[in-house]
Structures are given as structure tokens and as C-alpha cells.
Scaffold this motif. Structure first.
Motif, PDB file in Angstrom:
ATOM      1  N   VAL A 115      44.918  11.520  22.293  1.00 56.39           N
ATOM      2  CA  VAL A 115      43.629  11.857  22.873  1.00 56.39           C
ATOM      3  C   VAL A 115      43.705  11.302  24.380  1.00 56.39           C
ATOM      4  CG1 VAL A 115      41.053  11.355  23.121  1.00 56.39           C
ATOM      5  CG2 VAL A 115      42.391  12.165  20.988  1.00 56.39           C
ATOM      6  N   MET A 116      44.144  10.149  24.829  1.00 55.38           N
ATOM      7  CA  MET A 116      44.324   9.779  26.028  1.00 55.38           C
ATOM      8  C   MET A 116      45.116  10.436  26.764  1.00 55.38           C
ATOM      9  SD  MET A 116      41.687   7.358  26.248  1.00 55.38           S
ATOM     10  CE  MET A 116      42.231   6.390  27.979  1.00 55.38           C
ATOM     11  N   ASP A 117      46.369  10.613  26.313  1.00 54.73           N
ATOM     12  CA  ASP A 117      47.337  11.292  26.815  1.00 54.73           C
ATOM     13  C   ASP A 117      47.254  12.495  27.620  1.00 54.73           C
ATOM     14  OD1 ASP A 117      49.320   8.924  26.322  1.00 54.73           O
ATOM     15  OD2 ASP A 117      50.324  10.131  24.803  1.00 54.73           O
ATOM     16  N   VAL A 118      46.556  13.381  26.738  1.00 55.42           N
ATOM     17  CA  VAL A 118      46.271  14.745  27.126  1.00 55.42           C
ATOM     18  C   VAL A 118      44.884  14.565  28.092  1.00 55.42           C
ATOM     19  CG1 VAL A 118      45.460  17.067  26.379  1.00 55.42           C
ATOM     20  CG2 VAL A 118      47.118  15.725  25.209  1.00 55.42           C
ATOM     21  N   THR A 123      45.482  14.311  33.405  1.00 52.14           N
ATOM     22  CA  THR A 123      44.833  14.407  34.602  1.00 52.14           C
ATOM     23  C   THR A 123      45.636  13.732  35.542  1.00 52.14           C
ATOM     24  OG1 THR A 123      42.730  14.863  33.239  1.00 52.14           O
ATOM     25  CG2 THR A 123      42.685  14.035  35.446  1.00 52.14           C
ATOM     26  N   LEU A 124      45.681  12.368  35.246  1.00 48.18           N
ATOM     27  CA  LEU A 124      46.674  11.780  36.126  1.00 48.18           C
ATOM     28  C   LEU A 124      47.945  12.435  36.960  1.00 48.18           C
ATOM     29  CD1 LEU A 124      47.217   9.160  38.012  1.00 48.18           C
ATOM     30  CD2 LEU A 124      48.228   8.125  36.044  1.00 48.18           C
ATOM     31  N   PHE A 125      48.510  12.926  36.018  1.00 47.43           N
ATOM     32  CA  PHE A 125      50.139  13.374  36.196  1.00 47.43           C
ATOM     33  C   PHE A 125      49.682  14.765  37.268  1.00 47.43           C
ATOM     34  CE2 PHE A 125      52.461  11.688  32.461  1.00 47.43           C
ATOM     35  CZ  PHE A 125      52.555  10.442  33.033  1.00 47.43           C
ATOM     36  N   MET A 126      48.889  15.536  36.810  1.00 50.37           N
ATOM     37  CA  MET A 126      48.412  17.036  37.705  1.00 50.37           C
ATOM     38  C   MET A 126      47.837  16.378  38.876  1.00 50.37           C
ATOM     39  SD  MET A 126      49.123  19.511  35.806  1.00 50.37           S
ATOM     40  CE  MET A 126      48.338  20.606  36.876  1.00 50.37           C
ATOM     41  N   MET A 127      46.976  15.390  39.047  1.00 54.18           N
ATOM     42  CA  MET A 127      46.728  14.732  40.431  1.00 54.18           C
ATOM     43  C   MET A 127      47.690  14.647  41.057  1.00 54.18           C
ATOM     44  SD  MET A 127      43.193  12.848  39.141  1.00 54.18           S
ATOM     45  CE  MET A 127      42.752  12.210  40.721  1.00 54.18           C
ATOM     46  N   GLN A 128      48.635  13.648  40.780  1.00 54.46           N
ATOM     47  CA  GLN A 128      49.572  13.082  41.404  1.00 54.46           C
ATOM     48  C   GLN A 128      50.432  14.253  41.976  1.00 54.46           C
ATOM     49  OE1 GLN A 128      51.400  10.742  38.423  1.00 54.46           O
ATOM     50  NE2 GLN A 128      50.485   8.868  39.318  1.00 54.46           N
ATOM     51  N   SER A 147      35.323  15.848  33.276  1.00 55.29           N
ATOM     52  CA  SER A 147      34.700  14.804  32.061  1.00 55.29           C
ATOM     53  C   SER A 147      33.796  15.820  31.276  1.00 55.29           C
ATOM     54  CB  SER A 147      34.158  13.802  33.129  1.00 55.29           C
ATOM     55  OG  SER A 147      33.754  12.665  32.158  1.00 55.29           O
ATOM     56  N   SER A 148      32.731  15.076  30.815  1.00 54.72           N
ATOM     57  CA  SER A 148      31.989  15.588  29.610  1.00 54.72           C
ATOM     58  C   SER A 148      30.871  14.716  29.346  1.00 54.72           C
ATOM     59  CB  SER A 148      33.068  15.546  28.346  1.00 54.72           C
ATOM     60  OG  SER A 148      31.994  15.725  27.289  1.00 54.72           O
ATOM     61  N   ILE A 149      29.723  15.598  29.042  1.00 55.39           N
ATOM     62  CA  ILE A 149      28.425  14.571  28.833  1.00 55.39           C
ATOM     63  C   ILE A 149      28.824  13.472  27.583  1.00 55.39           C
ATOM     64  CG2 ILE A 149      27.989  16.188  26.947  1.00 55.39           C
ATOM     65  CD1 ILE A 149      25.723  14.726  29.553  1.00 55.39           C
ATOM     66  N   ALA A 169      37.324   7.785  31.337  1.00 54.69           N
ATOM     67  CA  ALA A 169      38.534   7.550  32.186  1.00 54.69           C
ATOM     68  C   ALA A 169      38.932   8.482  33.233  1.00 54.69           C
ATOM     69  CB  ALA A 169      39.830   7.265  31.186  1.00 54.69           C
ATOM     70  N   VAL A 170      38.393   9.654  33.051  1.00 53.61           N
ATOM     71  CA  VAL A 170      38.498  10.844  33.861  1.00 53.61           C
ATOM     72  C   VAL A 170      37.679  10.518  35.063  1.00 53.61           C
ATOM     73  CG1 VAL A 170      38.011  13.264  34.306  1.00 53.61           C
ATOM     74  CG2 VAL A 170      39.378  12.583  32.154  1.00 53.61           C
ATOM     75  N   LEU A 171      36.506  10.044  34.826  1.00 52.21           N
ATOM     76  CA  LEU A 171      35.701   9.647  35.831  1.00 52.21           C
ATOM     77  C   LEU A 171      36.007   8.760  36.916  1.00 52.21           C
ATOM     78  CD1 LEU A 171      32.044   9.483  33.910  1.00 52.21           C
ATOM     79  CD2 LEU A 171      32.884  11.461  35.264  1.00 52.21           C
TER      80      LEU A 171
END
Length: 257
Positions: A115-118, A123-128, A147-149, A169-171
Motif C-alpha cells: 500500500v505504501m509502495d504504490v 508518487t515520489l518516483f513519479m515526482m522525481q 490524496s484522499s479524504i 504521506a502523499v500530503l
């Protein structure tokens, strides 16, 4: 730093494989706004078929690429294709993710890691990868994360603690990205959807279930993917040039309840 986007530019959209997902609505909205688009998904056959369809209907250049966003080498391979076949990347929209209905006591190490990896590491890898190209291009750019509610309310029927943690974490990634990348003219914002009628939820929801989920939403309904796409289209546009580090709710007012 402000700049004008070049006429020929590319937006990268992950999570575009699901037929009823937000990603496809976003890709359509962006081609309509003059962007060429790279649509990415772990379901390579689905996203490539969609790319062919979208290119034909929009007249824009569209490339569909299979990618595992949790694997850095897979992400870099996808961007190598984008570099070769499309104009410079000026926008990147992270929509790919997976739910987790597991309670806190049901979460084992493997489930937590996936769950954390995807949702977060992907998200981090795509941002980089995207930000590297935006900096090299010198025109700035736009990054939009999802993110999500659930990150605020801890979850409900479809996703619980693990998903809430990943979306929180995405936030943090969004705010860190906004602070570090702003000097390059790159904005980084997050959308915070509430219940949206997509493949993840909507495919199995009866009208009765939708009504129940809507009871604590001031608008008294669940959202539609195109309503999220409209917000994203604004956030990747030049008009959003001073919106940075924000978390924008698209939940019909659910977060106020």
C-alpha cells in the motif's frame, strides 16, 4: 519565477487504465486543453488501447505506457519513452493508487509495504522523474498528487488505516515538493477526493448504497470523475501559477461534517 508554457507540451497521467477511472477523464480534459499526453498504468494493454482511442478522437499525440510506479527502473523506462516520443513534460498527475480495506489488526508487513509502495513511494518516483525534466526544460511545471479524504477521517468501508497513512504521506510529499521545487517555477498541489463514482467503488455500488454514502455529504451525492478532472485541468494550467503546496478538497463538502 513565472513563465509561459510552450505550445507543444506534455502532461503525464498515471492510473489511466481503468475504463471508469478519473485518469481517463483527466487525459481527455487535458488533450482538449491543448496538451499532448502520456497515459500510464500497470495494465499495459488497457492503457495502450485507450491511448490509441484518445489520439484518434482528440487529434493530439498520445502515448500509452505500461509501468509499475513502485519500481524506479520501470518509471525511468517509461519516461525514456516519453522523452523520445512526445514534447517536453510540463505537467505530471499522480492518480495511480490501490485501496486497502484492512483494519489496523489485519495489516501485515507485506500488505503495508504494498500500500505504501504504490500510493506513496510510487508518487515520489513519479515526482522525481517529472521534476528533473521540468527543471532541465526551464519552463517550470505542474505536479498534482492524489490524496484522499481518508487521510483526514481515517477511512471507512472501502479503505482503512493503511490507505489513510499512505494518503497522508502523499500530503507530506506534496508540501515538501512545493517548498523545494518552487524556485524552479514548479508548483506542487494535492487533490483530496471524497467518494467518487469510479471503478474502485462505483462498479459495485447500488443506488441504495450511494444514497447511504451521501448522507453526510452536503451536496447529497457522490462525485463524478469529470468533476475531479475539471479541478486537475485548472491545477496544471498557467492560470494556477500561484497555487502551490495546497490540498484541494473535491468531496461535496464532506470534510466539513
Amino acid at each position: 519565477m513565472t513563465s509561459t508554457f510552450p505550445e507543444n507540451r506534455t502532461a503525464v497521467v498515471t492510473g489511466a487504465g481503468a475504463p471508469r477511472g478519473i485518469g481517463r477523464h483527466v487525459a481527455r480534459a487535458l488533450t482538449g486543453a491543448g496538451w499532448d499526453v502520456a497515459v500510464l498504468d500497470i495494465d499495459e494493454a488497457s492503457v495502450q488501447a485507450f491511448a490509441t482511442e484518445l489520439a484518434a478522437e482528440s487529434g493530439r499525440s498520445v502515448v500509452g505506457i505500461g509501468v509499475d510506479i513502485s519500481d524506479k527502473e520501470s518509471v525511468e523506462a517509461a519516461f525514456a519513452i516519453i522523452d523520445r516520443e512526445l514534447p517536453p513534460v510540463l505537467a505530471e498527475v499522480n492518480l495511480a493508487g490501490i485501496p486497502s480495506p484492512h483494519t489496523i489488526f489485519e495489516l501485515d508487513a507485506a500488505t503495508w509495504d504494498r500500500v505504501m509502495d504504490v500510493n506513496a513511494k510510487g508518487t515520489l518516483f513519479m515526482m522525481q522523474a517529472a521534476a528533473t525534466r521540468m527543471i532541465e526544460g526551464g519552463h517550470g511545471g505542474r505536479i498534482v498528487n492524489t490524496s484522499s479524504i481518508t487521510a483526514y477521517d481515517g477511512g471507512g468501508t472501502f479503505s482503512k488505516t493503511g490507505y489513510a497513512a499512505a494518503k497522508a504521506a502523499v500530503l507530506g510529499l506534496t508540501r515538501g515538493g512545493a517548498r523545494e521545487l518552487g524556485k524552479h517555477g514548479i508548483t506542487c498541489n494535492a487533490i483530496v477526493p471524497g467518494p467518487i463514482d469510479t471503478d474502485i467503488m462505483g462498479g459495485t455500488l447500488t443506488d441504495e448504497r450511494k444514497a447511504g454514502m451521501s448522507s453526510d455529504i452536503p451536496l447529497q451525492r457522490v462525485g463524478q470523475p469529470q468533476e475531479v478532472a475539471g479541478l486537475i485541468k485548472f491545477l496544471v494550467s498557467e492560470d494556477s501559477s500561484f497555487v502551490n503546496g495546497d490540498s484541494v478538497f473535491v468531496d461535496g463538502g464532506k470534510h466539513m461534517v
